[in-house]
Design an enzyme around this catalytic site. Structure first.
Site, PDB file in Angstrom:
ATOM      1  N   ASP A 181     -64.640  76.130 -22.665  1.00  0.00           N
ATOM      2  CA  ASP A 181     -63.420  76.890 -22.879  1.00  0.00           C
ATOM      3  C   ASP A 181     -62.489  76.756 -21.788  1.00  0.00           C
ATOM      4  OD1 ASP A 181     -62.441  78.559 -25.111  1.00  0.00           O
ATOM      5  OD2 ASP A 181     -62.114  79.850 -23.456  1.00  0.00           O
ATOM      6  N   GLY A 183     -42.918  59.952 -30.114  1.00  0.00           N
ATOM      7  CA  GLY A 183     -42.581  60.113 -31.430  1.00  0.00           C
ATOM      8  C   GLY A 183     -43.007  60.999 -32.289  1.00  0.00           C
ATOM      9  N   HIS A 231     -58.459  81.490 -31.014  1.00  0.00           N
ATOM     10  CA  HIS A 231     -59.295  81.723 -29.900  1.00  0.00           C
ATOM     11  C   HIS A 231     -58.646  81.628 -28.633  1.00  0.00           C
ATOM     12  CE1 HIS A 231     -62.936  81.471 -32.299  1.00  0.00           C
ATOM     13  NE2 HIS A 231     -62.343  80.828 -33.112  1.00  0.00           N
ATOM     14  N   ASN A 259     -58.045  74.466 -27.126  1.00  0.00           N
ATOM     15  CA  ASN A 259     -58.756  75.641 -26.637  1.00  0.00           C
ATOM     16  C   ASN A 259     -60.005  75.125 -26.026  1.00  0.00           C
ATOM     17  OD1 ASN A 259     -59.933  78.542 -27.395  1.00  0.00           O
ATOM     18  ND2 ASN A 259     -61.443  77.386 -28.200  1.00  0.00           N
ATOM     19  N   GLU A 274     -53.894  77.232 -36.440  1.00  0.00           N
ATOM     20  CA  GLU A 274     -55.151  77.506 -36.994  1.00  0.00           C
ATOM     21  C   GLU A 274     -55.720  79.108 -36.890  1.00  0.00           C
ATOM     22  OE1 GLU A 274     -59.643  75.995 -38.121  1.00  0.00           O
ATOM     23  OE2 GLU A 274     -58.948  75.805 -36.062  1.00  0.00           O
ATOM     24  N   THR A 302     -61.799  85.249 -27.737  1.00  0.00           N
ATOM     25  CA  THR A 302     -60.771  84.493 -27.056  1.00  0.00           C
ATOM     26  C   THR A 302     -61.055  83.971 -25.765  1.00  0.00           C
ATOM     27  OG1 THR A 302     -59.634  86.516 -26.107  1.00  0.00           O
ATOM     28  CG2 THR A 302     -58.757  85.622 -28.320  1.00  0.00           C
ATOM     29  N   ASP A 314     -55.127  73.422 -33.121  1.00  0.00           N
ATOM     30  CA  ASP A 314     -56.778  73.876 -33.487  1.00  0.00           C
ATOM     31  C   ASP A 314     -57.093  75.099 -32.704  1.00  0.00           C
ATOM     32  OD1 ASP A 314     -59.166  72.989 -34.588  1.00  0.00           O
ATOM     33  OD2 ASP A 314     -59.889  72.859 -32.546  1.00  0.00           O
TER      34      ASP A 314
END
Length: 971
Positions: free
Chosen positions: A194, A217, A228, A149, A258, A185, A224
């Site tokens: 942002d 891997g 937003h 974000n 999240e 957002t 996260d």
């Protein structure tokens, strides 16, 4: 979300902003400390400790652990039942506060400066790759916390690589209206720059980062601040974008965002692209713990309009714990265990266990006992937490029924089908359970504690202590039925059948179903199209028949009689293909896999003359992992070795290569990717140099089998003994060997080499002993502490001369047998009474440094305290279920166990109990009394029975010993 410090904002503005955001439900990231753990290597993960997929398993949030710390704790994480480990952000970040790794500085991990892998706090990309590779050995997936974000708020710290992307940022204007989704957002959190997530070049840049992580891997991602970042235009209108459809199309196994719930969070829309966090359910759990109220109707509701299968749940997140508002810091370990019993016992959702800093909680966030990079609290492998983890894994696919026993809202109950149940007691007081259950009758030991619960006639009884977790599942330790036995049959399904296979067993005389009604009982998949049925019945095999089906296809066909049921037999679509008493011989071969191979290894054995598979079809039979990249195959066949060939594969790589003939099959041989590995040993003269070579050649052709002269460098084992590993399929009788240090050699120049004999030991005069020489092979066993590493050595020496009998310190590597038990094979004709043994993992040892070793006793089992002696007791049926053994020295009357009533014995079932006793005292000096705390034998004031290791006692004395001699004596 996360707590992030703006580089240039003054402290006053940061404090004001924090208060403002907290009032609107804004949540912050956390920081955590970790403690170092012992080094571990790959292990056999064929148990059910982990789930088959992240969706069915449990995630450990290894918050702020370094890559190496995670790697070094993988065995413990695996053994604790976690299927995935979530890291902190792994990309390059701003290093703040002069690089301090105090956990107060955790938030710098959420200030990206560049999307390359590796950072100052957690480690390098090479260490990340090494961690991921090691995790795969344990069937553990790595989930990376991805910050997509925003970047850091320090514009000067942002890399030119990012700044070179045209129109890369929305800027750092802070969010002002948390009820306005466009503001949330499209504007900045706390002044962090942002990302312009509508920008296709930005999307490509961030997706390339994710794809590199997968290549290195990683198996999945936590996104996260996902809330937003805008959704597509059908959800977010003019400012919507295809960011999430594009980003999540990355080939990973598991992804979740999240999405902290509020009025504009749109979690059900995000769930179209990823799993999401059930943050309100975490609030529900913590309120229940604070109020000590486990009302079932409250705990059953996830409080979100998203299916359970798309949820990640927790008792607390790192935001809850580490933010300045300290939403969950008040909880203690007891609270977390009780909350975890609720969260992780549930079906559908994926539980995440947040590992706090060492000594954290009870109102203290960062006590300073650990720092960024260290492992956190040991609570993640607490017995109750582990029991709930493994319960969650074992109950995949089972329904759930949440209730309060007899209406008591202090007690949580979750029964999962007829397979298991979890209880949690929020009260300080104990409570006597008497509840209806679907569990099978019998006695169950609490896997989260040590108490027992009984199921009889559909009712479960027992006492749950205050603040206790009870986990019951699996087979009862004893059953109320003494006649029913468990019988197994196996089925090799046709490749055209579906993956769910059932066995329908019925009585041929009555047509009554022995399994459940058609299509019968679901069989357990063993891999390679082989399935297993466990059937509890006391009916004779001759009265039973079995039909196999995938729900559509079946064998025998509809309206045909079933196959005759034969316990332990293997069937295919035509009937029995082999039984347990078939005349085929069990043969073993071993394979040392390359480190680049996957952890699942198969051996495909076939007849060279007919090309018919002896194992199941390609890729063959799954081999058993022995540890340290060594695998074992058990093969039942009466075909001659000379007719067979073997190919090894991990399903992708193979040796020999595709279209090449397999290696000749040699029972008991060890192979690597080049063929059979043969060993010879050489005891060099003391006058030789320390580099020793072996030159092996074919006597008929003079062609070198090793590399050219001086041959292959041998491995020093200590005490002037050296070892050669040789890959060859050639017969020993065709080979010869010369040993040299580059100057001196034996046999001498121009003399023929010694005849090559695999596993033989040579000195300068030739063979001194072979693998079948007359020296005696003696074995000892060691039960290692769980905190030790997985490589264990035994150092055996002569107590009179101090000369090593094994190789030099740390001695000979022991063979892992599973469940932390190891075996040593020692070839020596020295008397046990002259020998001593020390066990070590290379760091820890027992006995301690500078202490004499334990007396060597062939065939004995040791733990860290010495020889473990066992005795068994068959209790009278009138005794209670808790049985103790009190062992004392007859000469001194001193207790060898703890004080009366002694040490609790382990229930083995059918009223038989086992005692493990650590002592070096002679059996002849010891006596034993058995008791349930009320009744005892021998009677009070009578001398105990003479102690005999490995003997079985009943109330009258010894009924049998390990050498079958039967005596009964009191001392």
């Amino acid at each position: 979300m996360k707590k992030k410090k703006s580089f240039w904002l003054v402290s006053f503005l940061v404090i004001v902003a924090s208060v403002f955001f907290i009032s609107f439900g804004f949540s912050n990231h956390s920081k955590q400390v970790a403690q170092a753990a012992s080094d571990t290597t790959s292990t056999d993960h064929s148990s059910n400790d982990t789930a088959d997929s992240v969706s069915d398993g449990v995630i450990l949030h290894a918050w702020c652990w370094s890559f190496n710390t995670i790697k070094n704790n993988l065995k413990q994480i695996h053994d604790a039942g976690y299927t995935a480990v979530q890291t902190s952000p792994v990309n390059e970040v701003k290093v703040g506060n002069s690089g301090s790794k105090s956990l107060n500085n955790w938030y710098w991990l959420y200030q990206p400066t560049k999307y390359s892998i590796g950072n100052y706090y957690l480690g390098t990309e090479a260490e990340f790759k090494s961690m991921c590779a090691a995790a795969k050995e344990y069937n553990i997936r790595i989930i990376v916390d991805a910050t997509l974000n925003d970047t850091t708020s320090d514009y000067s710290a942002i890399s030119d690589e990012i700044k070179s992307i045209p129109n890369w940022t929305h800027g750092n204007k802070q969010i002002s209206n948390w009820s306005d989704r466009e503001d949330v957002t499209q504007n900045s959190l706390l002044g962090l720059y942002d990302w312009n997530t509508q920008n296709s070049q930005v999307q490509t840049y961030l997706k390339n980062y994710l794809e590199r992580l997968i290549s290195d891997g990683a198996s999945g991602f936590r996104y996260d601040a996902a809330k937003h970042i805008e959704l597509p235009s059908q959800y977010d209108g003019s400012y919507g974008s295809n960011f999430w459809p594009n980003i999540t199309d990355n080939g990973s196994e598991f992804q979740y965002g999240e999405v902290l719930q509020d009025s504009i969070s749109k979690e059900s829309d995000y769930a179209n692209y990823m799993s999401v966090t059930a943050s309100n359910y975490g609030n529900t759990i913590r309120n229940a713990l604070k109020n000590r109220d486990f009302t079932a109707s409250t705990l059953q509701n996830f409080n979100i309009s998203v299916p359970a299968s798309k949820l990640v749940t927790w008792v607390e997140s790192h935001d809850n714990y580490a933010n300045d508002d300290q939403v969950s810091t008040w909880m203690n370990n007891s609270d977390i265990k009780l909350g975890w019993a609720v969260v992780a016992s549930r079906s559908g959702s994926v539980p995440l266990f947040f590992d706090r800093p060492v000594d954290g909680g009870n109102g203290t966030r960062f006590p300073g006992s650990s720092e960024i990079g260290d492992a956190g609290s040991s609570l993640y492998y607490d017995k109750a937490v582990v029991a709930v983890n493994k319960f969650h894994n074992a109950m995949a696919g089972q329904s759930e029924y949440i209730s309060n026993p007899n209406g008591n809202t202090k007690i949580f109950e979750n029964e999962r089908g007829s397979k298991g149940v979890v209880f949690a007691n929020a009260s300080d007081s104990s409570y006597s359970l008497n509840v209806k259950t679907s569990l099978a009758d019998g006695t169950y030991e609490n896997k989260a504690g040590s108490d027992e619960f009984t199921v009889k006639n559909g009712y479960l009884t027992g006492t749950i202590q205050g603040r206790e977790v009870v986990v019951l599942y699996g087979d009862p330790t004893s059953s109320s039925s003494t006649t029913t036995e468990t019988k197994k049959v196996y089925f090799e399904k046709p490749s055209s059948w579906g993956s769910r296979v059932y066995a329908y067993v019925y009585n041929k005389n009555t047509n009554k179903a022995i399994t459940s009604a058609w299509p019968g009982k679901k069989m357990t998949a063993l891999g390679n199209d082989e399935y297993e049925l466990d059937l509890d019945t006391d009916e004779d095999d001759s009265d039973l028949a079995v039909i196999f089906t995938d729900g559509t296809k079946q064998t025998p066909a509809a309206n045909e009689a079933g196959f005759t049921f034969t316990a332990d037999a293997t069937y295919d679509q035509n009937g029995v293909v082999r039984t347990s008493d078939s005349s085929s011989t069990s043969k073993k071969v071993y394979f040392e896999k390359p480190s680049s191979w996957g952890s699942r290894v198969y051996a495909y054995v076939y007849n060279k003359n007919t090309n018919k598979a002896i194992t199941s079809a390609w890729p063959g039979k799954k081999m058993t992992a022995l540890g340290n990249d060594e695998y074992e195959l058990d093969l039942d066949t009466d075909e001659d070795d000379s007719d067979l060939a073997v190919i090894f594969t991990d399903g992708t790589k193979q040796t020999p290569a595709a279209n090449e003939a397999g290696f000749t099959f040699t029972a008991d041989a060890t192979y690597d990717q080049n063929g059979v590995v043969k060993k010879v040993y050489f005891e060099k003269p003391s006058s030789w140099g320390s580099r020793v070579y072996a030159y092996v050649y074919n006597k008929n052709t003079n062609k070198a089998i090793t590399s050219a002269w001086p041959g292959k460098k041998m491995t020093a084992l200590g005490n002037d003994k050296y070892e050669l590993d040789l890959d060859t399929d050639e017969d020993d009788s065709d080979l010869a060997v010369i040993f040299t240090d580059g100057t001196k050699q034996t046999p001498a120049a121009n003399e023929a080499g010694f005849t090559f004999t695999a596993d033989a030991t040579y000195d300068q005069n030739g063979v001194v002993r072979t693998s079948d020489s007359s020296s005696t092979s003696k074995k000892v066993y060691f039960e290692k502490p769980s905190s030790w590493g997985s490589r264990v050595y035994a150092y055996v020496y002569n107590k009179n001369t101090n000369k090593a009998i094994t190789s030099a310190w740390p001695g000979k590597k022991m063979t892992a047998l599973g469940n932390d038990e190891y075996e040593l094979d020692l070839d020596t004709d020295e008397d046990d009474s002259d020998l001593a043994v020390i066990f070590t993992d290379g760091t820890k040892q027992t006995p301690a440094a500078n202490e004499a070793g334990f007396t060597f006793t062939a065939d004995a089992t040791y733990d860290q305290n010495g020889v473990v002696k066992k005795v068994y007791f068959e209790k009278p049926s009138s005794w209670g279920s808790r049985v103790y053994a009190y062992v004392y020295n007859k000469n001194t009357n001193k207790a060898i166990t703890s004080a009366w009533p002694g040490k609790k014995m382990t229930a083995l079932g059918n009223d038989k109990y086992e005692l493990d006793l650590d002592t070096d005292e002679d059996d002849s000096d010891l006596a034993v009394i058995f008791t349930d705390g009320t009744k005892q034998t021998p009677a009070a004031n009578e001398a105990g029975f003479t102690f005999t290791a490995d003997a079985t006692y009943d109330q009258n004395g010894v009924v049998r010993t390990s050498d079958s001699s039967s005596t009964s004596s009191n001392s």
